[in-house]
Design a protein around this motif. Structure first.
Motif, PDB file in Angstrom:
ATOM      1  N   UNK A  22       0.838  -1.186   0.000  1.00 38.72           N
ATOM      2  CA  UNK A  22       0.000   0.000   0.000  1.00 38.72           C
ATOM      3  C   UNK A  22       0.878   1.243   0.000  1.00 38.72           C
ATOM      4  N   UNK A  23       0.786   2.034  -1.080  1.00 36.31           N
ATOM      5  CA  UNK A  23       1.469   3.326  -1.130  1.00 36.31           C
ATOM      6  C   UNK A  23       0.712   4.227  -2.094  1.00 36.31           C
ATOM      7  N   UNK A  39       8.024   6.178  -9.292  1.00 32.31           N
ATOM      8  CA  UNK A  39       8.104   4.799  -9.753  1.00 32.31           C
ATOM      9  C   UNK A  39       9.374   4.128  -9.250  1.00 32.31           C
ATOM     10  N   UNK A  40      10.474   4.865  -9.193  1.00 34.39           N
ATOM     11  CA  UNK A  40      11.746   4.290  -8.715  1.00 34.39           C
ATOM     12  C   UNK A  40      11.616   3.785  -7.276  1.00 34.39           C
ATOM     13  N   UNK A  41      10.921   4.529  -6.432  1.00 34.10           N
ATOM     14  CA  UNK A  41      10.721   4.112  -5.043  1.00 34.10           C
ATOM     15  C   UNK A  41       9.768   2.915  -4.967  1.00 34.10           C
ATOM     16  N   UNK A  42       8.746   2.905  -5.798  1.00 34.76           N
ATOM     17  CA  UNK A  42       7.800   1.779  -5.833  1.00 34.76           C
ATOM     18  C   UNK A  42       8.521   0.495  -6.221  1.00 34.76           C
ATOM     19  N   UNK A  43       9.412   0.586  -7.187  1.00 36.44           N
ATOM     20  CA  UNK A  43      10.194  -0.580  -7.605  1.00 36.44           C
ATOM     21  C   UNK A  43      11.004  -1.110  -6.438  1.00 36.44           C
ATOM     22  N   UNK A  68       3.199   6.935  -8.871  1.00 32.68           N
ATOM     23  CA  UNK A  68       2.329   5.763  -8.943  1.00 32.68           C
ATOM     24  C   UNK A  68       1.747   5.464  -7.568  1.00 32.68           C
ATOM     25  N   UNK A  69       0.642   4.748  -7.574  1.00 36.57           N
ATOM     26  CA  UNK A  69      -0.020   4.329  -6.338  1.00 36.57           C
ATOM     27  C   UNK A  69      -0.358   2.852  -6.451  1.00 36.57           C
TER      28      UNK A  69
END
Length: 157
Positions: free
Chosen positions: A31-32, A37-41, A65-66
């Motif tokens: 959940x974010x 996108x770099x942090x999501x990866x 992104x979420x």
């Protein structure tokens, strides 16, 4: 009678073997909201067995992104996270390859290129790949080394 039981058990084991040999896909719970996108990866790589592959010069890693998923398959998670972005992906085993969306503009004109591939002796090259630069659009030469390829005007092959 005893032989029939052994054959039946052996047959049952053989039929069930493919089911037990299947590897379960690791599910993702995450959940974010509105992060690069770099942090999501990085977050997905930390909590899963998946690794990401991409060309940082082509994929915009600063896109926000979420994601909010509970026990989702990688495909479900990636579909949800990348919806509305300029990024597409493919999952192979535990690797996720990301690439930019190939966008066509309405001003792109299609042209057809015909040619022949020959070697340094002037002989036709059979089965040579002729590809539009920067795409997967391509053809293979025929027995006479000839090809016909439709590309966007201004493309390189």
């Amino acid at each position: 009678m005893n032989l029939k039981k052994h054959v039946a058990i052996l047959l049952l084991l053989i039929l069930c073997m493919p089911l037990s040999a299947q590897v379960k896909e690791k599910l993702i719970t995450m959940n974010f909201s509105k992060i690069p996108l770099s942090e999501a990866i990085s977050r997905i790589e930390k909590v899963s067995t998946y690794t990401f592959f991409y060309d940082a010069n082509q994929v915009d890693l600063q896109q926000r992104v979420s994601l909010s998923v509970q026990k989702a398959t990688p495909k479900q998670a990636m579909d949800a996270m990348l919806k509305g972005t300029t990024v597409r992906y493919e999952v192979t085993n535990t690797q996720i390859a990301m690439y930019p969306v190939q966008q066509k503009t309405t001003t792109d004109k299609q042209i057809t290129i015909k040619g022949q591939v020959i070697d340094n002796l002037g002989e036709p090259v059979i089965g040579a790949n002729v590809i539009e630069a920067g795409t997967t659009n391509g053809v293979i030469t025929n027995l006479d080394g000839d090809y016909t390829l439709t590309v966007n005007s201004g493309s390189n092959i």
